[in-house]
Motif scaffolding. Structure first.
Motif, PDB file in Angstrom:
ATOM      1  N   ILE A 114       0.927  -1.071   0.320  1.00  0.00           N
ATOM      2  CA  ILE A 114      -0.234   0.135  -0.069  1.00  0.00           C
ATOM      3  C   ILE A 114       0.902   1.059   0.009  1.00  0.00           C
ATOM      4  CG2 ILE A 114      -2.184  -1.181   0.692  1.00  0.00           C
ATOM      5  CD1 ILE A 114      -0.838   0.142   3.650  1.00  0.00           C
ATOM      6  N   ASN A 115       1.854   0.877  -0.195  1.00  0.00           N
ATOM      7  CA  ASN A 115       3.539   2.183  -0.494  1.00  0.00           C
ATOM      8  C   ASN A 115       3.242   2.545   0.209  1.00  0.00           C
ATOM      9  OD1 ASN A 115       3.254   2.145  -3.199  1.00  0.00           O
ATOM     10  ND2 ASN A 115       1.968   2.822  -3.898  1.00  0.00           N
ATOM     11  N   ILE A 116       3.491   2.162   1.947  1.00  0.00           N
ATOM     12  CA  ILE A 116       4.020   2.960   3.289  1.00  0.00           C
ATOM     13  C   ILE A 116       5.434   2.148   3.114  1.00  0.00           C
ATOM     14  CG2 ILE A 116       4.085   2.904   5.578  1.00  0.00           C
ATOM     15  CD1 ILE A 116       0.302   2.676   4.694  1.00  0.00           C
ATOM     16  N   MET A 117       6.118   3.292   3.352  1.00  0.00           N
ATOM     17  CA  MET A 117       7.770   2.879   3.861  1.00  0.00           C
ATOM     18  C   MET A 117       8.081   2.200   4.749  1.00  0.00           C
ATOM     19  SD  MET A 117       8.326   3.228   1.021  1.00  0.00           S
ATOM     20  CE  MET A 117       6.845   2.989  -0.865  1.00  0.00           C
ATOM     21  N   SER A 118       7.255   2.651   5.931  1.00  0.00           N
ATOM     22  CA  SER A 118       8.117   2.294   7.325  1.00  0.00           C
ATOM     23  C   SER A 118       6.680   1.864   8.380  1.00  0.00           C
ATOM     24  CB  SER A 118       9.229   2.761   8.018  1.00  0.00           C
ATOM     25  OG  SER A 118       8.640   4.547   7.679  1.00  0.00           O
ATOM     26  N   ALA A 119       7.113   1.170   9.248  1.00  0.00           N
ATOM     27  CA  ALA A 119       5.987   1.061  10.459  1.00  0.00           C
ATOM     28  C   ALA A 119       5.839   1.808  11.024  1.00  0.00           C
ATOM     29  CB  ALA A 119       5.873  -0.382  11.465  1.00  0.00           C
ATOM     30  N   PRO A 120       4.492   3.232  11.341  1.00  0.00           N
ATOM     31  CA  PRO A 120       4.311   3.806  12.071  1.00  0.00           C
ATOM     32  C   PRO A 120       4.997   3.279  13.918  1.00  0.00           C
ATOM     33  CG  PRO A 120       2.282   3.057  12.080  1.00  0.00           C
ATOM     34  CD  PRO A 120       3.285   2.485  11.203  1.00  0.00           C
ATOM     35  N   GLN A 121       6.022   4.286  15.022  1.00  0.00           N
ATOM     36  CA  GLN A 121       6.109   4.178  15.820  1.00  0.00           C
ATOM     37  C   GLN A 121       4.562   4.076  16.774  1.00  0.00           C
ATOM     38  OE1 GLN A 121       9.041   2.793  15.565  1.00  0.00           O
ATOM     39  NE2 GLN A 121       9.366   4.386  16.946  1.00  0.00           N
ATOM     40  N   ARG A 122       3.883   4.482  15.935  1.00  0.00           N
ATOM     41  CA  ARG A 122       2.475   4.781  17.180  1.00  0.00           C
ATOM     42  C   ARG A 122       1.117   4.669  16.261  1.00  0.00           C
ATOM     43  NH1 ARG A 122       2.706  10.058  21.657  1.00  0.00           N
ATOM     44  NH2 ARG A 122       4.703   8.793  22.609  1.00  0.00           N
ATOM     45  N   PHE A 123       0.856   5.528  15.908  1.00  0.00           N
ATOM     46  CA  PHE A 123      -0.146   5.374  14.657  1.00  0.00           C
ATOM     47  C   PHE A 123       0.313   6.127  13.744  1.00  0.00           C
ATOM     48  CE2 PHE A 123      -1.352   9.263  16.722  1.00  0.00           C
ATOM     49  CZ  PHE A 123      -1.929   9.431  15.787  1.00  0.00           C
ATOM     50  N   LYS A 124      -0.141   6.212  12.016  1.00  0.00           N
ATOM     51  CA  LYS A 124      -0.268   7.019  10.371  1.00  0.00           C
ATOM     52  C   LYS A 124      -1.230   7.193  10.351  1.00  0.00           C
ATOM     53  CE  LYS A 124       1.906   6.723   6.760  1.00  0.00           C
ATOM     54  NZ  LYS A 124       2.413   8.630   6.576  1.00  0.00           N
ATOM     55  N   GLU A 128      -6.560   8.935   1.600  1.00  0.00           N
ATOM     56  CA  GLU A 128      -7.228   8.638   0.750  1.00  0.00           C
ATOM     57  C   GLU A 128      -6.818   7.484  -0.004  1.00  0.00           C
ATOM     58  OE1 GLU A 128     -11.076  10.190  -1.750  1.00  0.00           O
ATOM     59  OE2 GLU A 128     -10.401  11.614  -0.575  1.00  0.00           O
ATOM     60  N   ASN A 129      -5.793   7.591  -0.590  1.00  0.00           N
ATOM     61  CA  ASN A 129      -5.482   6.179  -1.390  1.00  0.00           C
ATOM     62  C   ASN A 129      -4.970   5.164  -0.830  1.00  0.00           C
ATOM     63  OD1 ASN A 129      -6.177   7.931  -3.961  1.00  0.00           O
ATOM     64  ND2 ASN A 129      -4.032   8.658  -4.162  1.00  0.00           N
ATOM     65  N   ILE A 130      -4.751   4.984  -0.197  1.00  0.00           N
ATOM     66  CA  ILE A 130      -4.090   4.556   0.502  1.00  0.00           C
ATOM     67  C   ILE A 130      -5.372   3.742   1.254  1.00  0.00           C
ATOM     68  CG2 ILE A 130      -2.999   3.124   2.557  1.00  0.00           C
ATOM     69  CD1 ILE A 130      -1.196   5.564   1.539  1.00  0.00           C
ATOM     70  N   SER A 133      -7.658   1.739  -0.919  1.00  0.00           N
ATOM     71  CA  SER A 133      -6.593   0.605  -1.432  1.00  0.00           C
ATOM     72  C   SER A 133      -7.346  -1.099  -0.009  1.00  0.00           C
ATOM     73  CB  SER A 133      -4.823   0.739  -1.515  1.00  0.00           C
ATOM     74  OG  SER A 133      -4.698   1.580  -2.934  1.00  0.00           O
ATOM     75  N   LEU A 134      -6.871  -0.102   1.279  1.00  0.00           N
ATOM     76  CA  LEU A 134      -7.054  -1.289   2.057  1.00  0.00           C
ATOM     77  C   LEU A 134      -8.507  -1.301   2.271  1.00  0.00           C
ATOM     78  CD1 LEU A 134      -5.036   0.653   4.994  1.00  0.00           C
ATOM     79  CD2 LEU A 134      -4.727  -1.240   4.014  1.00  0.00           C
ATOM     80  N   GLU A 135      -9.466  -0.830   1.768  1.00  0.00           N
ATOM     81  CA  GLU A 135     -10.853  -1.044   1.977  1.00  0.00           C
ATOM     82  C   GLU A 135     -10.923  -2.102   0.629  1.00  0.00           C
ATOM     83  OE1 GLU A 135     -14.878  -1.605   2.996  1.00  0.00           O
ATOM     84  OE2 GLU A 135     -12.885   0.349   3.536  1.00  0.00           O
ATOM     85  N   ARG A 136     -10.575  -2.100  -0.297  1.00  0.00           N
ATOM     86  CA  ARG A 136     -10.393  -3.253  -1.646  1.00  0.00           C
ATOM     87  C   ARG A 136      -9.742  -4.430  -1.234  1.00  0.00           C
ATOM     88  NH1 ARG A 136      -9.587   1.614  -4.970  1.00  0.00           N
ATOM     89  NH2 ARG A 136      -7.361   0.377  -4.478  1.00  0.00           N
ATOM     90  N   LEU A 137      -8.990  -4.043  -0.213  1.00  0.00           N
ATOM     91  CA  LEU A 137      -8.209  -5.554  -0.256  1.00  0.00           C
ATOM     92  C   LEU A 137      -8.934  -6.230   1.263  1.00  0.00           C
ATOM     93  CD1 LEU A 137      -4.356  -4.437   0.011  1.00  0.00           C
ATOM     94  CD2 LEU A 137      -5.414  -6.105  -1.199  1.00  0.00           C
ATOM     95  N   PHE A 138      -9.111  -5.452   2.040  1.00  0.00           N
ATOM     96  CA  PHE A 138      -9.889  -6.266   3.083  1.00  0.00           C
ATOM     97  C   PHE A 138     -11.805  -7.114   2.301  1.00  0.00           C
ATOM     98  CE2 PHE A 138      -7.811  -4.614   6.304  1.00  0.00           C
ATOM     99  CZ  PHE A 138      -7.914  -5.436   7.752  1.00  0.00           C
ATOM    100  N   ASN A 139     -11.933  -6.101   1.132  1.00  0.00           N
ATOM    101  CA  ASN A 139     -13.327  -6.599   0.482  1.00  0.00           C
ATOM    102  C   ASN A 139     -12.959  -7.754  -0.079  1.00  0.00           C
ATOM    103  OD1 ASN A 139     -14.737  -5.010   2.363  1.00  0.00           O
ATOM    104  ND2 ASN A 139     -14.996  -3.306   1.070  1.00  0.00           N
ATOM    105  N   GLU A 140     -11.973  -8.389  -0.760  1.00  0.00           N
ATOM    106  CA  GLU A 140     -12.037  -9.274  -1.883  1.00  0.00           C
ATOM    107  C   GLU A 140     -12.260 -10.276  -1.098  1.00  0.00           C
ATOM    108  OE1 GLU A 140      -7.489  -8.692  -2.506  1.00  0.00           O
ATOM    109  OE2 GLU A 140      -8.050  -7.505  -3.799  1.00  0.00           O
TER     110      GLU A 140
END
Length: 140
Positions: A114-124, A128-130, A133-140
């Protein structure tokens, strides 16, 4: 309303997906209203494994939060208070998990998908585009 990725240790992520942990505890909270929280296992798996909505957020002194939430905390009293003491939190937020959706292990989502380069320390916060993308992946 925004979506976020929330990083958590593997043992706590596992407790959430197994239904033992119905609260996620934090010493801080995000500012914007959140639609979905995507759960990222920051150890062992290093992927998004589930998502959920927030039923409610309770905040109070750590001792009071523990009394209110311990039955569905999914963690030990020792781990809870170690976390509080490590960061010297005077206030704890108990995020009650609602509408948990768990991915099958073969469908876990790596951040690079999903084009995120590093994990968030706490949250991120997610753009809208990401989120789409996540919505589509969860609905597959």
């Amino acid at each position: 309303m925004k979506d976020i990725i929330l990083s958590t240790k593997y043992k706590y992520a596992k407790a959430i997906i197994e239904g033992q942990k119905q609260y996620e505890f934090r010493g801080w909270i995000w500012k914007d209203e959140v639609k979905y929280i995507y759960l990222y296992s920051s150890e062992k798996i290093h992927k998004i494994i589930a998502r959920f909505k927030v039923k409610q957020i309770i905040n109070d002194k750590p001792s009071k939060i523990w009394i209110k939430c311990k039955q569905r905390s999914g963690i030990t009293k020792k781990d809870f208070f170690s976390y509080v003491e490590m960061f010297n939190y005077n206030m704890i937020y108990a995020i009650e998990i609602s509408e948990l959706e768990i991915l099958k292990p073969v469908n876990y989502i790596s951040l690079d998908e999903i084009n995120i380069m590093s994990a968030p320390q706490r949250f991120k916060y997610l753009d809208e585009n990401i989120s789409k993308s996540l919505e589509r992946l969860f609905n597959e």
